[in-house]
Motif scaffolding. Structure first.
Motif, PDB file in Angstrom:
ATOM      1  N   ASP A  97       0.847  -1.194   0.000  1.00 24.50           N
ATOM      2  CA  ASP A  97       0.000   0.000   0.000  1.00 24.50           C
ATOM      3  C   ASP A  97       0.885   1.248   0.000  1.00 24.50           C
ATOM      4  OD1 ASP A  97      -2.068   1.762   0.212  1.00 24.50           O
ATOM      5  OD2 ASP A  97      -2.365   1.445   2.368  1.00 24.50           O
ATOM      6  N   VAL A  98       1.433   1.544  -1.194  1.00 20.99           N
ATOM      7  CA  VAL A  98       2.465   2.580  -1.296  1.00 20.99           C
ATOM      8  C   VAL A  98       1.919   3.955  -0.944  1.00 20.99           C
ATOM      9  CG1 VAL A  98       4.233   3.576  -2.803  1.00 20.99           C
ATOM     10  CG2 VAL A  98       3.556   1.192  -3.090  1.00 20.99           C
ATOM     11  N   ASP A  99       0.672   4.249  -1.351  1.00 18.94           N
ATOM     12  CA  ASP A  99       0.126   5.588  -1.082  1.00 18.94           C
ATOM     13  C   ASP A  99      -0.588   5.681   0.271  1.00 18.94           C
ATOM     14  OD1 ASP A  99      -2.127   4.135  -1.556  1.00 18.94           O
ATOM     15  OD2 ASP A  99      -2.746   5.234  -3.358  1.00 18.94           O
ATOM     16  N   HIS A 100      -0.466   4.647   1.088  1.00 17.92           N
ATOM     17  CA  HIS A 100      -1.025   4.621   2.447  1.00 17.92           C
ATOM     18  C   HIS A 100      -2.500   5.004   2.501  1.00 17.92           C
ATOM     19  CE1 HIS A 100       2.909   3.874   4.131  1.00 17.92           C
ATOM     20  NE2 HIS A 100       3.389   4.854   3.385  1.00 17.92           N
ATOM     21  N   SER A 101      -3.250   4.578   1.500  1.00 19.72           N
ATOM     22  CA  SER A 101      -4.674   4.889   1.471  1.00 19.72           C
ATOM     23  C   SER A 101      -5.492   3.884   2.285  1.00 19.72           C
ATOM     24  CB  SER A 101      -5.167   4.884   0.023  1.00 19.72           C
ATOM     25  OG  SER A 101      -4.986   3.596  -0.536  1.00 19.72           O
ATOM     26  N   GLY A 102      -4.877   2.804   2.696  1.00 19.86           N
ATOM     27  CA  GLY A 102      -5.622   1.779   3.431  1.00 19.86           C
ATOM     28  C   GLY A 102      -6.258   0.761   2.509  1.00 19.86           C
ATOM     29  N   THR A 103      -6.151   0.989   1.207  1.00 22.67           N
ATOM     30  CA  THR A 103      -6.643   0.011   0.238  1.00 22.67           C
ATOM     31  C   THR A 103      -5.584  -0.169  -0.852  1.00 22.67           C
ATOM     32  OG1 THR A 103      -7.730   1.786  -0.976  1.00 22.67           O
ATOM     33  CG2 THR A 103      -9.108   0.479   0.523  1.00 22.67           C
ATOM     34  N   LEU A 104      -5.650  -1.301  -1.533  1.00 21.60           N
ATOM     35  CA  LEU A 104      -4.725  -1.564  -2.644  1.00 21.60           C
ATOM     36  C   LEU A 104      -5.460  -1.315  -3.949  1.00 21.60           C
ATOM     37  CD1 LEU A 104      -2.686  -4.835  -2.111  1.00 21.60           C
ATOM     38  CD2 LEU A 104      -1.920  -2.483  -1.972  1.00 21.60           C
ATOM     39  N   THR A 105      -4.868  -0.493  -4.800  1.00 19.56           N
ATOM     40  CA  THR A 105      -5.469  -0.256  -6.111  1.00 19.56           C
ATOM     41  C   THR A 105      -4.429  -0.545  -7.187  1.00 19.56           C
ATOM     42  OG1 THR A 105      -4.775   2.035  -5.980  1.00 19.56           O
ATOM     43  CG2 THR A 105      -7.023   1.539  -5.275  1.00 19.56           C
ATOM     44  N   ALA A 106      -4.868  -0.484  -8.431  1.00 17.96           N
ATOM     45  CA  ALA A 106      -3.948  -0.709  -9.549  1.00 17.96           C
ATOM     46  C   ALA A 106      -2.797   0.296  -9.498  1.00 17.96           C
ATOM     47  CB  ALA A 106      -4.696  -0.593 -10.866  1.00 17.96           C
ATOM     48  N   GLU A 107      -3.088   1.500  -9.006  1.00 14.69           N
ATOM     49  CA  GLU A 107      -2.032   2.525  -8.905  1.00 14.69           C
ATOM     50  C   GLU A 107      -0.932   2.111  -7.936  1.00 14.69           C
ATOM     51  OE1 GLU A 107      -4.105   6.238  -8.013  1.00 14.69           O
ATOM     52  OE2 GLU A 107      -5.497   5.573  -9.592  1.00 14.69           O
ATOM     53  N   ASP A 108      -1.355   1.541  -6.782  1.00  9.70           N
ATOM     54  CA  ASP A 108      -0.358   1.059  -5.820  1.00  9.70           C
ATOM     55  C   ASP A 108       0.601   0.082  -6.484  1.00  9.70           C
ATOM     56  OD1 ASP A 108      -0.971   2.301  -3.315  1.00  9.70           O
ATOM     57  OD2 ASP A 108      -2.822   1.131  -3.277  1.00  9.70           O
ATOM     58  N   LEU A 109       0.019  -0.814  -7.289  1.00 11.29           N
ATOM     59  CA  LEU A 109       0.842  -1.851  -7.920  1.00 11.29           C
ATOM     60  C   LEU A 109       1.838  -1.236  -8.891  1.00 11.29           C
ATOM     61  CD1 LEU A 109      -1.595  -4.821  -8.597  1.00 11.29           C
ATOM     62  CD2 LEU A 109      -0.151  -4.352  -6.624  1.00 11.29           C
ATOM     63  N   SER A 110       1.373  -0.266  -9.710  1.00 12.52           N
ATOM     64  CA  SER A 110       2.288   0.322 -10.688  1.00 12.52           C
ATOM     65  C   SER A 110       3.337   1.186  -9.980  1.00 12.52           C
ATOM     66  CB  SER A 110       1.518   1.133 -11.735  1.00 12.52           C
ATOM     67  OG  SER A 110       0.768   2.139 -11.099  1.00 12.52           O
ATOM     68  N   LEU A 111       2.936   1.851  -8.884  1.00 15.50           N
ATOM     69  CA  LEU A 111       3.897   2.627  -8.088  1.00 15.50           C
ATOM     70  C   LEU A 111       4.978   1.712  -7.517  1.00 15.50           C
ATOM     71  CD1 LEU A 111       1.744   5.218  -6.096  1.00 15.50           C
ATOM     72  CD2 LEU A 111       3.781   5.734  -7.462  1.00 15.50           C
ATOM     73  N   ALA A 112       4.524   0.556  -6.987  1.00 16.04           N
ATOM     74  CA  ALA A 112       5.463  -0.388  -6.382  1.00 16.04           C
ATOM     75  C   ALA A 112       6.436  -0.931  -7.428  1.00 16.04           C
ATOM     76  CB  ALA A 112       4.706  -1.540  -5.730  1.00 16.04           C
ATOM     77  N   GLN A 113       5.914  -1.147  -8.635  1.00 18.74           N
ATOM     78  CA  GLN A 113       6.770  -1.712  -9.683  1.00 18.74           C
ATOM     79  C   GLN A 113       7.816  -0.705 -10.160  1.00 18.74           C
ATOM     80  OE1 GLN A 113       3.849  -3.303 -12.262  1.00 18.74           O
ATOM     81  NE2 GLN A 113       4.411  -5.431 -11.812  1.00 18.74           N
ATOM     82  N   SER A 114       7.417   0.577 -10.233  1.00 18.60           N
ATOM     83  CA  SER A 114       8.350   1.590 -10.733  1.00 18.60           C
ATOM     84  C   SER A 114       9.434   1.905  -9.708  1.00 18.60           C
ATOM     85  CB  SER A 114       7.583   2.864 -11.102  1.00 18.60           C
ATOM     86  OG  SER A 114       6.969   3.391  -9.937  1.00 18.60           O
ATOM     87  N   SER A 115       9.120   1.745  -8.420  1.00 14.86           N
ATOM     88  CA  SER A 115      10.112   2.085  -7.390  1.00 14.86           C
ATOM     89  C   SER A 115      11.181   1.020  -7.278  1.00 14.86           C
ATOM     90  CB  SER A 115       9.434   2.271  -6.034  1.00 14.86           C
ATOM     91  OG  SER A 115       8.946   1.030  -5.569  1.00 14.86           O
TER      92      SER A 115
END
Lengths: 352, 352
Positions: A334-352
């Motif tokens: 949960d990269v953006d600490h929103s409390g939920t996992l979204t497709a954005e979290d996954l792409s953020l995690a992959q790019s980092s």
């Protein structure tokens, strides 16, 4: 409304996560698979896998907890072959009732590895005694770990037959419909099948001993019981060459079948206790306190997933520690600490 | 952010849902508890519970899968007592090496129930043969189902001692800290403890047989191996009254200890395979497809609870059928069909 039917199969390989089966079957499969890990030959243990997400271990190999029947039989043949050769070579260091050299050697192997140990042939030198010690220790492991697999295979085949016979008059549908409807009772049928097989093996033994070894009925029955339980007092045993050839196959199947029978008896016992617990958990009323306890994200309401976790914990299927361990992974994702996992979290995690 | 630490204990009674322990311990406990259901005396099975939410079965009694050691010992004493009495009464129908009537009867019972079956004393009439058959069938179940409990109790006691000794030089903290840190290695230590116990039992046996029964070293070792594996050829056995008194205790502990040793060996094997799988599941990267599959309520995002269910399914701990069964209960409780459970749903359900 929760759309729980949309969930896709998680693992395409064969394994315990088989979504097409009923809960009972899965419980049994899981339990059985544990035993089948045990029954895997030791040579399969060496899984030198790095814990690396990029090179995951092959799930198929991880879940392949059932060594094939062919493998089991080859292993058994090898083990018996080596044993027979060894004891044939030291045949002059064995004493007791003798018939044919090769037959006696293989008969001695089977009597030893199953721990029947009649004592009608016994080692009579330091070398042969040590050989027998090594053979029985490894044989015990083999009978317990490998032959259970063969017994299960046979019981499963026969069980299907039994189920068909029982329902011959009730239904005339296809096999698929039949087996699917009956899988729930599978432990009961396995137990029944093992019992019938055991009785057949015992009757065959009594008949053979009466005719070939000239025992009276009671003595034949006593010898059968004494053998399949691996007691083997040795006051009555196979003394002729023909008898011993028969004995090799009969002792192996009899001892393994009785052990499997006891195993299913225990399964049946566990099953009945578990179903009481399951029913209790599923019908128990939810209290306000439960609602609070189950509310993982503290939003004062239960999502379907939260309810599922709460009930599965109540059933004892999962522990709080299981949940905690997995949630650690969730927080990392949960990269953006929103409390939920979204497709954005996954792409953020992959790019980092 | 998920507040998973707030979840309260779900069952106040003792049971598998013990939140204070590590995951590994829970895995073992669960597995062990299955065996302990098996080891419960049959008299405990009778749980005539109505599946009624108002009168739930006592969770303590449901989870009480470990019969107390006292119960086990009483059961064993009763079983041996009845057996000894029976075989003492038919002592003139037994043939073989005899010493004292009572000692021979109890020795014969132990040799029979453990399936060692030396054959140094054998039944010699139809009645005594039938008695022996009944005794060995029930004895096998008893040894397998009840004595495993006693063995486990003893191994657990000794294991703690072993752990303390190993870490005497490394740490000087309190027992609690020590045991908590070491529970992860518990199967390894249990295996090691059983191995040490087994070696002690074997050495004691060799020494006793050398002195009391005048065996040479090799014969004593051979007799020890032949006994604890329950092989019992019977060419060498306990022939004196003193030897047989010793034999009663020694045979019981030796055979049970070896069986427990094999059990831990199998556990160790399972454990190592499971930890590879666990690591793989926890470190595997989540794909978009996984995200879709795990999204139970179709809101295009994963709540912590949804993620937990997905990963636990991947580990094989729970099945889709488990989830489906529980979700049916959820739909019934969700009276206002909002897709979530709130306090209002509960009060609505209660009033209806």
């Amino acid at each position: 409304m929760a759309n729980d039917e949309d969930v896709q199969p998680l693992l395409t390989g064969s394994g315990p996560v088989n979504l097409s089966q009923t809960s009972e079957v899965n419980v049994i499969k899981k339990r059985r698979s544990r035993q089948n890990i045990v029954t895997a030959p030791m040579s399969e243990v060496n899984l030198s896998v790095k814990n690396d997400a990029e090179s995951p271990p092959n799930p198929d190999s991880l879940f392949a907890q059932k060594p094939s029947l062919t493998k089991v039989l080859i292993f058994l043949a090898l083990y018996l072959g080596v044993g027979t050769l060894c004891f044939y070579l030291v045949r002059h260091q064995l004493k007791g009732t003798k018939t044919n050299g090769i037959i006696d050697a293989i008969y001695f192997c089977v009597v030893t590895m199953t721990t029947v140990g009649y004592g009608d042939i016994v080692p009579n030198s330091i070398l042969s005694k040590l050989l027998a010690c090594v053979y029985v220790f490894t044989g015990m492991a083999l009978v317990g770990m490998i032959l259970g697999r063969a017994a299960e295979y046979f019981v499963e085949k026969q069980e299907l037959l039994l189920v068909k016979v029982i329902h011959m008059h009730e239904k005339n549908g296809s096999d698929e419909v039949l087996t699917k409807a009956e899988t729930k009772k599978t432990v009961k049928y396995k137990f029944l099948t093992a019992l019938i097989l055991l009785l057949i093996i015992m009757i065959v033994g009594v008949i053979f001993l009466s005719f070939e070894e000239q025992f009276n009925f009671f003595d034949a029955f006593y010898c059968v019981c004494s053998t399949i339980t691996t007691l083997g007092y040795g006051d009555e045993s196979f003394t002729t060459a023909v008898g011993r050839v028969f004995g090799v196959f009969w002792i192996l199947s009899g001892t393994v079948c009785l052990a499997q029978f006891y195993y299913y008896l225990a399964e049946l016992h566990t099953e009945s206790r578990q179903s009481v617990l399951l029913n209790w958990v599923l019908t128990r009323k939810l209290t306000l306190k439960d609602l609070e306890a189950a509310d993982l994200d503290n939003d004062k309401m239960l999502s379907p997933a939260e309810y599922v976790i709460f009930k599965l914990k109540e059933m004892g299927k999962i522990s709080q520690e299981d949940v905690r361990t997995v949630l650690e992974g969730f927080r990392n994702l949960d990269v953006d600490h929103s409390g939920t996992l979204t497709a954005e979290d996954l792409s953020l995690a992959q790019s980092s």
